[in-house]
Design a protein around this motif. Structure first.
Motif, PDB file in Angstrom:
ATOM      1  N   GLU A  72       0.745  -1.211  -0.018  1.00 34.68           N
ATOM      2  CA  GLU A  72      -0.022  -0.143   0.018  1.00 34.68           C
ATOM      3  C   GLU A  72       0.768   1.254   0.042  1.00 34.68           C
ATOM      4  OE1 GLU A  72      -3.523   1.769   2.969  1.00 34.68           O
ATOM      5  OE2 GLU A  72      -3.041  -0.299   2.959  1.00 34.68           O
ATOM      6  N   PHE A  73       0.350   2.467  -0.531  1.00 32.91           N
ATOM      7  CA  PHE A  73       0.937   3.594  -0.342  1.00 32.91           C
ATOM      8  C   PHE A  73      -0.016   4.830  -0.106  1.00 32.91           C
ATOM      9  CE2 PHE A  73       0.271   3.130  -4.915  1.00 32.91           C
ATOM     10  CZ  PHE A  73       0.128   4.487  -5.507  1.00 32.91           C
ATOM     11  N   LYS A  74       0.676   6.041   0.103  1.00 33.99           N
ATOM     12  CA  LYS A  74      -0.238   7.199   0.412  1.00 33.99           C
ATOM     13  C   LYS A  74       0.579   8.507  -0.048  1.00 33.99           C
ATOM     14  CE  LYS A  74      -3.051   9.538   3.958  1.00 33.99           C
ATOM     15  NZ  LYS A  74      -3.125   9.446   5.340  1.00 33.99           N
ATOM     16  N   PHE A  75       0.292   8.991  -0.907  1.00 30.89           N
ATOM     17  CA  PHE A  75       0.817  10.432  -1.386  1.00 30.89           C
ATOM     18  C   PHE A  75       0.271  11.478  -0.724  1.00 30.89           C
ATOM     19  CE2 PHE A  75       1.013  13.747  -4.594  1.00 30.89           C
ATOM     20  CZ  PHE A  75       2.753  13.931  -4.483  1.00 30.89           C
ATOM     21  N   ASP A  76       1.204  12.534  -0.277  1.00 31.63           N
ATOM     22  CA  ASP A  76       0.686  13.751   0.212  1.00 31.63           C
ATOM     23  C   ASP A  76       1.060  14.769  -0.421  1.00 31.63           C
ATOM     24  OD1 ASP A  76      -0.189  15.690   2.005  1.00 31.63           O
ATOM     25  OD2 ASP A  76       0.946  15.148   3.676  1.00 31.63           O
ATOM     26  N   GLU A  77      -0.019  15.403  -1.105  1.00 34.14           N
ATOM     27  CA  GLU A  77       0.262  16.500  -1.900  1.00 34.14           C
ATOM     28  C   GLU A  77       1.057  17.769  -1.157  1.00 34.14           C
ATOM     29  OE1 GLU A  77      -2.582  18.042  -4.769  1.00 34.14           O
ATOM     30  OE2 GLU A  77      -3.705  16.200  -4.460  1.00 34.14           O
ATOM     31  N   LYS A  78       0.724  18.082   0.069  1.00 38.12           N
ATOM     32  CA  LYS A  78       1.043  19.067   0.793  1.00 38.12           C
ATOM     33  C   LYS A  78       2.495  19.093   0.994  1.00 38.12           C
ATOM     34  CE  LYS A  78      -3.508  19.860   2.805  1.00 38.12           C
ATOM     35  NZ  LYS A  78      -4.276  19.352   3.555  1.00 38.12           N
ATOM     36  N   THR A  79       2.980  17.908   1.161  1.00 36.47           N
ATOM     37  CA  THR A  79       4.546  17.651   1.635  1.00 36.47           C
ATOM     38  C   THR A  79       5.249  17.116   0.621  1.00 36.47           C
ATOM     39  OG1 THR A  79       4.205  15.619   2.669  1.00 36.47           O
ATOM     40  CG2 THR A  79       3.857  17.684   4.070  1.00 36.47           C
ATOM     41  N   SER A  80       4.709  16.599  -0.581  1.00 36.56           N
ATOM     42  CA  SER A  80       5.281  15.883  -1.559  1.00 36.56           C
ATOM     43  C   SER A  80       6.051  14.681  -1.199  1.00 36.56           C
ATOM     44  CB  SER A  80       6.196  16.814  -2.230  1.00 36.56           C
ATOM     45  OG  SER A  80       5.635  18.006  -2.797  1.00 36.56           O
ATOM     46  N   LYS A  81       5.440  14.007  -0.192  1.00 32.97           N
ATOM     47  CA  LYS A  81       5.848  12.993   0.497  1.00 32.97           C
ATOM     48  C   LYS A  81       4.982  11.592   0.191  1.00 32.97           C
ATOM     49  CE  LYS A  81       8.551  14.882   4.213  1.00 32.97           C
ATOM     50  NZ  LYS A  81       8.814  14.968   5.723  1.00 32.97           N
ATOM     51  N   ILE A  82       5.625  10.480  -0.005  1.00 31.80           N
ATOM     52  CA  ILE A  82       4.915   9.270  -0.277  1.00 31.80           C
ATOM     53  C   ILE A  82       5.300   8.208   0.877  1.00 31.80           C
ATOM     54  CG2 ILE A  82       6.635   8.329  -1.890  1.00 31.80           C
ATOM     55  CD1 ILE A  82       4.158   7.209  -3.610  1.00 31.80           C
ATOM     56  N   ALA A  95      14.924  -0.293  -4.146  1.00 30.44           N
ATOM     57  CA  ALA A  95      13.876  -0.689  -5.298  1.00 30.44           C
ATOM     58  C   ALA A  95      13.011   0.309  -5.476  1.00 30.44           C
ATOM     59  CB  ALA A  95      13.585  -2.000  -5.305  1.00 30.44           C
ATOM     60  N   ILE A  96      12.260   0.678  -4.490  1.00 27.83           N
ATOM     61  CA  ILE A  96      11.142   1.531  -4.184  1.00 27.83           C
ATOM     62  C   ILE A  96      11.482   2.983  -4.833  1.00 27.83           C
ATOM     63  CG2 ILE A  96       9.496   2.653  -2.985  1.00 27.83           C
ATOM     64  CD1 ILE A  96       9.340   0.203  -1.181  1.00 27.83           C
ATOM     65  N   ARG A  97      12.676   3.408  -4.453  1.00 34.84           N
ATOM     66  CA  ARG A  97      13.174   4.730  -4.730  1.00 34.84           C
ATOM     67  C   ARG A  97      13.485   4.528  -6.259  1.00 34.84           C
ATOM     68  NH1 ARG A  97      16.109   4.382   0.207  1.00 34.84           N
ATOM     69  NH2 ARG A  97      15.125   5.821   1.916  1.00 34.84           N
ATOM     70  N   ALA A  98      14.152   3.414  -6.676  1.00 30.63           N
ATOM     71  CA  ALA A  98      14.519   3.519  -8.060  1.00 30.63           C
ATOM     72  C   ALA A  98      13.129   3.522  -9.007  1.00 30.63           C
ATOM     73  CB  ALA A  98      15.261   2.320  -8.408  1.00 30.63           C
ATOM     74  N   ALA A  99      12.160   2.778  -8.569  1.00 27.38           N
ATOM     75  CA  ALA A  99      10.969   2.654  -9.359  1.00 27.38           C
ATOM     76  C   ALA A  99      10.238   4.015  -9.424  1.00 27.38           C
ATOM     77  CB  ALA A  99      10.089   1.811  -8.588  1.00 27.38           C
ATOM     78  N   ILE A 100      10.204   4.883  -8.496  1.00 27.16           N
ATOM     79  CA  ILE A 100       9.933   6.309  -8.506  1.00 27.16           C
ATOM     80  C   ILE A 100      10.431   7.059  -9.348  1.00 27.16           C
ATOM     81  CG2 ILE A 100       9.522   8.234  -7.006  1.00 27.16           C
ATOM     82  CD1 ILE A 100       8.678   6.385  -4.654  1.00 27.16           C
ATOM     83  N   ALA A 101      11.983   7.031  -9.389  1.00 19.47           N
ATOM     84  CA  ALA A 101      12.732   7.731 -10.278  1.00 19.47           C
ATOM     85  C   ALA A 101      12.639   7.394 -11.800  1.00 19.47           C
ATOM     86  CB  ALA A 101      14.252   7.418 -10.000  1.00 19.47           C
ATOM     87  N   LYS A 102      12.147   6.032 -12.026  1.00 20.52           N
ATOM     88  CA  LYS A 102      12.013   5.605 -13.250  1.00 20.52           C
ATOM     89  C   LYS A 102      10.663   6.388 -13.850  1.00 20.52           C
ATOM     90  CE  LYS A 102      14.345   1.291 -13.485  1.00 20.52           C
ATOM     91  NZ  LYS A 102      14.351  -0.141 -13.511  1.00 20.52           N
ATOM     92  N   LEU A 103       9.844   6.806 -13.018  1.00 23.80           N
ATOM     93  CA  LEU A 103       8.448   7.428 -13.464  1.00 23.80           C
ATOM     94  C   LEU A 103       8.770   8.688 -13.835  1.00 23.80           C
ATOM     95  CD1 LEU A 103       5.994   5.859 -10.708  1.00 23.80           C
ATOM     96  CD2 LEU A 103       6.284   5.291 -13.227  1.00 23.80           C
ATOM     97  N   GLY A 104       9.998   9.416 -13.275  1.00 22.90           N
ATOM     98  CA  GLY A 104      10.305  10.642 -13.591  1.00 22.90           C
ATOM     99  C   GLY A 104      10.320  11.644 -12.366  1.00 22.90           C
ATOM    100  N   PHE A 105      10.290  11.258 -11.184  1.00 23.25           N
ATOM    101  CA  PHE A 105      10.119  11.812 -10.041  1.00 23.25           C
ATOM    102  C   PHE A 105      11.398  11.625  -9.229  1.00 23.25           C
ATOM    103  CE2 PHE A 105       5.660  11.023 -10.927  1.00 23.25           C
ATOM    104  CZ  PHE A 105       5.149  12.292 -10.970  1.00 23.25           C
ATOM    105  N   ASN A 106      11.960  12.611  -8.285  1.00 18.78           N
ATOM    106  CA  ASN A 106      12.994  12.448  -7.559  1.00 18.78           C
ATOM    107  C   ASN A 106      12.474  11.687  -6.274  1.00 18.78           C
ATOM    108  OD1 ASN A 106      14.476  14.058  -8.934  1.00 18.78           O
ATOM    109  ND2 ASN A 106      14.324  15.925  -7.755  1.00 18.78           N
ATOM    110  N   ALA A 107      13.372  10.777  -5.865  1.00 14.19           N
ATOM    111  CA  ALA A 107      13.027  10.062  -4.548  1.00 14.19           C
ATOM    112  C   ALA A 107      14.120  10.024  -3.617  1.00 14.19           C
ATOM    113  CB  ALA A 107      12.729   8.730  -4.889  1.00 14.19           C
ATOM    114  N   ASP A 108      13.820  10.882  -2.635  1.00 13.86           N
ATOM    115  CA  ASP A 108      14.985  11.385  -1.403  1.00 13.86           C
ATOM    116  C   ASP A 108      16.222  11.802  -2.371  1.00 13.86           C
ATOM    117  OD1 ASP A 108      13.346  10.757   0.282  1.00 13.86           O
ATOM    118  OD2 ASP A 108      14.301   8.657   0.631  1.00 13.86           O
TER     119      ASP A 108
END
Length: 138
Positions: A72-82, A95-108
């Protein structure tokens, strides 16, 4: 007639109070990490550079399929955190950070893929008007 004026005034005041982004009393709550508790799962909170509900739709359409073990995951628009709950036997935070990065978003500290970022809708890559930092960090 006076009752109607008083009721309308109170309603407008309450809407104004709700519309304030992060008042001094609510600052800690506004900057708080999204909470996610899933029984039998590890949880990680990742800072992204995603800004909108459209970004959340992209996460929903891709993240669970790109990384096996995300429960499960939860994204918060106000803080830009997931916040991501995952099975530690099947995946890990890198692996989770790498998957987010492959979508085009920075992950930490992991930078987003430039080609994927170029394909994202403008609302996902452009900071909301009037903001100099992701919302919740004013």
């Amino acid at each position: 007639m006076k009752k109607i004026i008083v009721i309308v005034t109170l309603a407008l005041l309450s809407f104004t109070a709700m519309a304030q982004h992060c008042g001094s009393a609510a600052k800690a709550k506004c900057n708080a990490d999204p909470k996610l508790e899933v029984k039998g799962a590890e949880t990680i909170v990742i800072q992204t550079n995603a800004y909108s509900a459209k970004s959340n739709e992209i996460f929903e359409a891709n993240l669970p399929f790109k990384v096996k073990g995300i429960k499960e995951f939860k994204f918060d628009e106000k803080t830009s955190k997931i916040a991501v709950a995952y099975d530690a036997k099947r995946t890990n935070p890198d692996a989770i950070r790498a998957a987010i990065a492959k979508l085009g978003f920075n992950a930490d500290q992991v930078k987003g893929d430039e080609k994927a970022r170029a394909k994202l809708p403008a609302e996902c890559t452009t900071m909301p008007r009037g903001c100099s930092k992701p919302c919740g960090k004013h």
